[in-house]
Design a protein around this motif. Structure first.
Motif, PDB file in Angstrom:
ATOM      1  N   LEU A   1      -1.697  10.102   5.830  1.00 59.46           N
ATOM      2  CA  LEU A   1      -1.949   9.302   7.028  1.00 59.46           C
ATOM      3  C   LEU A   1      -1.107   8.025   7.008  1.00 59.46           C
ATOM      4  O   LEU A   1      -1.112   7.290   6.024  1.00 59.46           O
ATOM      5  N   ASP A   2      -0.435   7.765   8.105  1.00 64.56           N
ATOM      6  CA  ASP A   2       0.458   6.617   8.250  1.00 64.56           C
ATOM      7  C   ASP A   2      -0.250   5.514   9.033  1.00 64.56           C
ATOM      8  O   ASP A   2      -0.489   5.638  10.239  1.00 64.56           O
ATOM      9  N   PHE A   3      -0.596   4.431   8.326  1.00 66.42           N
ATOM     10  CA  PHE A   3      -1.253   3.275   8.938  1.00 66.42           C
ATOM     11  C   PHE A   3      -0.288   2.095   9.107  1.00 66.42           C
ATOM     12  O   PHE A   3      -0.730   0.986   9.405  1.00 66.42           O
ATOM     13  N   THR A   4       0.994   2.302   8.887  1.00 67.98           N
ATOM     14  CA  THR A   4       1.923   1.167   8.816  1.00 67.98           C
ATOM     15  C   THR A   4       1.991   0.367  10.111  1.00 67.98           C
ATOM     16  O   THR A   4       2.240  -0.847  10.070  1.00 67.98           O
ATOM     17  N   ASP A   5       1.766   1.008  11.250  1.00 69.72           N
ATOM     18  CA  ASP A   5       1.832   0.279  12.518  1.00 69.72           C
ATOM     19  C   ASP A   5       0.717  -0.746  12.669  1.00 69.72           C
ATOM     20  O   ASP A   5       0.794  -1.627  13.540  1.00 69.72           O
ATOM     21  N   LEU A   6      -0.315  -0.648  11.855  1.00 72.55           N
ATOM     22  CA  LEU A   6      -1.397  -1.629  11.928  1.00 72.55           C
ATOM     23  C   LEU A   6      -0.997  -2.962  11.326  1.00 72.55           C
ATOM     24  O   LEU A   6      -1.652  -3.984  11.574  1.00 72.55           O
ATOM     25  N   GLY A   7       0.053  -2.960  10.506  1.00 74.39           N
ATOM     26  CA  GLY A   7       0.543  -4.200   9.926  1.00 74.39           C
ATOM     27  C   GLY A   7      -0.370  -4.817   8.883  1.00 74.39           C
ATOM     28  O   GLY A   7      -0.329  -6.031   8.648  1.00 74.39           O
ATOM     29  N   LEU A   8      -1.185  -4.015   8.231  1.00 77.41           N
ATOM     30  CA  LEU A   8      -2.104  -4.517   7.212  1.00 77.41           C
ATOM     31  C   LEU A   8      -1.476  -4.442   5.824  1.00 77.41           C
ATOM     32  O   LEU A   8      -0.662  -3.556   5.545  1.00 77.41           O
ATOM     33  N   GLY A   9      -1.878  -5.346   4.946  1.00 84.09           N
ATOM     34  CA  GLY A   9      -1.554  -5.196   3.541  1.00 84.09           C
ATOM     35  C   GLY A   9      -2.378  -4.062   2.957  1.00 84.09           C
ATOM     36  O   GLY A   9      -3.390  -3.644   3.551  1.00 84.09           O
ATOM     37  N   GLN A  10      -1.968  -3.562   1.790  1.00 91.53           N
ATOM     38  CA  GLN A  10      -2.666  -2.399   1.242  1.00 91.53           C
ATOM     39  C   GLN A  10      -4.121  -2.698   0.906  1.00 91.53           C
ATOM     40  O   GLN A  10      -4.998  -1.867   1.140  1.00 91.53           O
ATOM     41  N   LYS A  11      -4.389  -3.889   0.389  1.00 91.97           N
ATOM     42  CA  LYS A  11      -5.781  -4.235   0.081  1.00 91.97           C
ATOM     43  C   LYS A  11      -6.597  -4.329   1.367  1.00 91.97           C
ATOM     44  O   LYS A  11      -7.750  -3.874   1.421  1.00 91.97           O
ATOM     45  N   GLU A  12      -6.017  -4.900   2.409  1.00 92.89           N
ATOM     46  CA  GLU A  12      -6.719  -4.976   3.694  1.00 92.89           C
ATOM     47  C   GLU A  12      -7.001  -3.584   4.241  1.00 92.89           C
ATOM     48  O   GLU A  12      -8.072  -3.328   4.797  1.00 92.89           O
ATOM     49  N   LEU A  13      -6.043  -2.687   4.088  1.00 91.76           N
ATOM     50  CA  LEU A  13      -6.216  -1.316   4.556  1.00 91.76           C
ATOM     51  C   LEU A  13      -7.329  -0.619   3.786  1.00 91.76           C
ATOM     52  O   LEU A  13      -8.196   0.047   4.367  1.00 91.76           O
ATOM     53  N   MET A  14      -7.316  -0.767   2.469  1.00 92.39           N
ATOM     54  CA  MET A  14      -8.360  -0.165   1.651  1.00 92.39           C
ATOM     55  C   MET A  14      -9.728  -0.714   2.026  1.00 92.39           C
ATOM     56  O   MET A  14     -10.710   0.038   2.153  1.00 92.39           O
ATOM     57  N   ASP A  15      -9.807  -2.033   2.219  1.00 92.85           N
ATOM     58  CA  ASP A  15     -11.089  -2.648   2.580  1.00 92.85           C
ATOM     59  C   ASP A  15     -11.565  -2.156   3.944  1.00 92.85           C
ATOM     60  O   ASP A  15     -12.766  -1.910   4.141  1.00 92.85           O
ATOM     61  N   LEU A  16     -10.633  -2.004   4.878  1.00 89.09           N
ATOM     62  CA  LEU A  16     -10.994  -1.520   6.206  1.00 89.09           C
ATOM     63  C   LEU A  16     -11.651  -0.148   6.128  1.00 89.09           C
ATOM     64  O   LEU A  16     -12.701   0.097   6.747  1.00 89.09           O
TER      65      LEU A  16
END
Length: 395
Positions: free
Chosen positions: A329-344
């Motif tokens: 899954l590609d979440f790069t367009d959300l512009g989050l850091g990896q820790k922010e993505l994991m927390d989300l």
């Protein structure tokens, strides 16, 4: 009409399943939906459990030897399913694919030698290289924003510059789900043979081809490939029996095979155990209908994920696999850091997915989703992703 029920939700709590009972250790909480480690939530083919029960009805569990029928079942499956012809002398048992990689590293390389991988890639490759005091050389895949391809020019340059002793190939590639084409595999074989390298090809996902595609074993792509290939496979991912530890290895080149197999034999690294042979033979002889139905169900799940994300979750997309039940899954367009993505995903969506960065820094902004689960579970998980991503806008 389907013979097997893949919509059935099975309670796996308390069965020592890493996917469920390992949540606290891996994610720090257990109140999340586990869609991470690569095993299926489907009941295995009944013929496999029946074969195990039949053997365990006998009251003695002594030393066991692998019957000829076990080896024949692997050979016949490979030819029938993939047109891959192997002989009994080509074939041996290994106690797991990662363990097989470790055995090959320890036999063919020395401490301080370099081993090449192609990230983002299955994270134990790096772990087993570094854990055995070898040095990782990277030849990253090329991502164009939509698809991945192998960087063959970069591979040639890395081999010339770093002079690795070994390459670990993932075919089909995990976590992307790519089946490499014959021309690409042949070029890998040519480059590695010229450099005097061994290629360990992890083909554990080879039985999980989607959309009518055919698996292409690395060793079959060319004579160069045949001369350098150590092929690893297993029925574990295919039939959801990783707990039986029933992997195998094929080395076709006699010069490459002779000393390696002797070393494994004298150390009893390649001695099958009772449940391994019983489970694997039952799977290969009686599990084909189950597998075909399971793959059709997984294809439906992948299509569902792709459609749901496109319609409901802007900024997130699926890189659709050609093989396996794992979706990148590609979440790069959300512009989050990896820790922010994991927390989300963990704290707001209450999902346990594989962190893309564990597959290499090239996986930052990505997550690996296991869709080998009933569709109702998958639907609920994606609805949680939708709501979590929507909360970013509201914030």
């Amino acid at each position: 009409m389907s013979k097997y029920d893949f919509d059935c939700v099975i309670d796996r709590q308390g069965t020592h399943a890493v996917k469920y009972d390992g949540l606290d250790q891996m994610f720090g909480r257990h109140d999340v939906t586990p869609l991470w480690i690569a095993d299926l939530d489907f009941a295995v083919c009944p013929d496999i459990t029946a074969a195990l029960r039949h053997r365990f009805d006998h009251p003695v569990l002594g030393y066991s030897a692998a019957p000829d029928s076990y080896w024949e079942s692997i050979i016949e499956w490979q030819e029938r399913r993939h047109g891959f012809r192997i002989s009994r002398e080509d074939l041996t048992f290994i106690p797991g694919v990662v363990k097989g990689i470790g055995l090959a590293i320890n036999y063919f390389t020395s401490k301080g030698d370099k081993v090449l991988i192609q990230p983002p890639v299955y994270h134990p490759f790096r772990m087993v290289i570094e854990g055995n005091e070898r040095v990782v050389v990277e030849n990253p895949l090329i991502f164009d924003g939509g698809n991945y391809r192998m960087d063959l020019q970069g591979l040639a340059e890395a081999i010339k510059r770093e002079q690795p002793r070994m390459m670990i190939l993932c075919n089909p590639h995990n976590p992307i789900g790519l089946q490499w084409d014959r021309e690409t595999l042949a070029e890998v074989g040519r480059l590695c043979r010229e450099a005097g390298m061994v290629v360990v090809s992890d083909e554990i996902h080879g039985d999980l081809m989607l959309g009518g595609r055919r698996h292409i074993p690395f060793v079959e792509a060319s004579e160069d490939c045949r001369a350098v290939a150590v092929t690893l496979g297993a029925p574990s991912k295919t039939f959801n029996i990783p707990g039986l530890v029933s992997s195998w290895m094929v080395v076709k080149d006699p010069a490459l095979r002779r000393g390696f197999y002797h070393w494994m034999e004298v150390n009893e690294f390649n001695a099958p155990v009772l449940i391994s042979t019983i489970g694997a033979e039952a799977a290969y002889r009686h599990g084909e209908e189950w597998l075909d139905e399971m793959l059709a169900y997984v294809e439906g799940n992948i299509a569902f994920v792709d459609e749901f994300l496109r319609e409901n979750v802007p900024g997130v997309r699926a890189v659709k696999p050609e093989a396996s039940f794992l979706v990148w899954l590609d979440f790069t367009d959300l512009g989050l850091g990896q820790k922010e993505l994991m927390d989300l995903l963990l704290e707001k969506a209450h999902l346990a997915l594989n962190d893309g960065s564990m597959f290499g820094r090239q996986g930052i902004g990505f997550m690996r989703l296991n869709v080998g689960t009933p569709r109702c579970v998958l639907r609920q998980a994606l609805e949680h992703v939708r709501d979590a991503v929507a909360s970013l806008v509201e914030a």
